[in-house]
Design an enzyme around this catalytic site. Structure first.
Site, short mmCIF file in Angstrom:
data_model
loop_
_atom_site.label_atom_id
_atom_site.label_comp_id
_atom_site.label_asym_id
_atom_site.label_seq_id
_atom_site.Cartn_x
_atom_site.Cartn_y
_atom_site.Cartn_z
CG HIS A 1 -1.69 1.29 1.39
ND1 HIS A 1 -2.90 1.53 0.77
CD2 HIS A 1 -1.40 2.42 2.09
CE1 HIS A 1 -3.32 2.74 1.08
NE2 HIS A 1 -2.42 3.30 1.90
CD GLU A 2 1.96 3.47 3.68
OE1 GLU A 2 2.12 4.55 3.07
OE2 GLU A 2 0.99 3.27 4.43
CG HIS B 1 0.56 6.34 -0.76
ND1 HIS B 1 -0.63 6.87 -1.24
CD2 HIS B 1 0.26 5.80 0.46
CE1 HIS B 1 -1.60 6.65 -0.36
NE2 HIS B 1 -1.09 6.00 0.67
CG HIS C 1 5.88 11.20 -5.70
ND1 HIS C 1 6.94 11.33 -4.83
CD2 HIS C 1 5.79 12.41 -6.33
CE1 HIS C 1 7.45 12.54 -4.93
NE2 HIS C 1 6.77 13.21 -5.83
#
Length: 225
Positions: free
Chosen positions: A93-94, A97, A101
């Site tokens: 999940h991280e 991100h 980006h």
């Protein structure tokens, strides 16, 4: 309105408890691929051609986050070293991100652009709102300013929702494609990420309810004046 705010607070506590319970449960299930959270993160970043993001171990529990400023995926100590369905879900999940980006995902860019303004007003906003409530019989301006500032916080909460849901979608899709989870582990990861997303949903609704509460005070003061 008071009842709604109290209800939302209780719901928030309930979801936080459920989230921690789910992650604790799924942390006990060893990952079939036998990969740690850090290794999952490394694989996902590599598969997306991302080479300028560092993976860091941080203190605490459920403190995992992606920092777009210094391009770091920060994983809590347990997630960083654990080989479980929960660790895989959080790490992926991280990294979702980080992929957002790298691909200039519009909602992440919008949220990031709001951060400096929110950081600047967050210290003073509660005091302006408090002063506005106490001064409402003399002037509506302080409360109006406070409401305008608080609306930025509410907007940020709602902008965060698609960012979080999209990161989870990317994470689950990648884990399936890469074959790092079994069907059962995928279901666990999806469930854990859903509960994590619900914390953001409740936070956004609570922020909107609080904003409407202050707006109702403003409207009441406007009628009196």
């Amino acid at each position: 309105m008071y009842f709604l705010l109290i209800l939302l607070m209780l719901v928030s506590f309930g979801i936080q408890w459920r989230l921690r319970s789910k992650f604790k449960q799924y942390a006990q299930v060893g990952l079939h691929a036998n990969l740690t959270g850090a290794q999952i993160a490394e694989l996902m970043l590599a598969d997306h051609g991302i080479t300028d993001v560092r993976i860091i171990s941080t203190d605490g529990s459920l403190t995992d986050h992606y920092n777009p400023t210094d391009k770091t995926v920060n994983l809590s100590e347990g997630v960083y070293a654990e080989r479980s369905a929960a660790a895989a879900a959080i790490a992926a999940h991280e990294c979702g991100h980080a992929v957002q980006h790298a691909t200039a995902y519009s909602m992440l860019q919008f949220r990031s652009a709001m951060v400096p303004a929110l950081s600047a007003v967050s210290t003073y906003m509660p005091w302006i709102l408090l002063a506005g409530v106490f001064m409402i019989n003399r002037s509506l301006i302080p409360l109006g300013v406070g409401i305008a500032l608080f609306s930025l916080t509410t907007l940020f909460s709602f902008v965060t929702l698609p960012v979080e849901f999209d990161a989870s979608r990317r994470a689950l899709a990648w884990m399936d494609k890469r074959g790092v989870v079994t069907t059962q582990e995928h279901a666990m990861a999806k469930d854990a990420l859903w509960w994590a997303a619900m914390t953001y949903v409740v936070a956004a609704i609570s922020s909107l309810a609080t904003l409407l509460y202050y707006v109702s005070i403003f409207m009441s003061g406007s009628r009196r004046n």
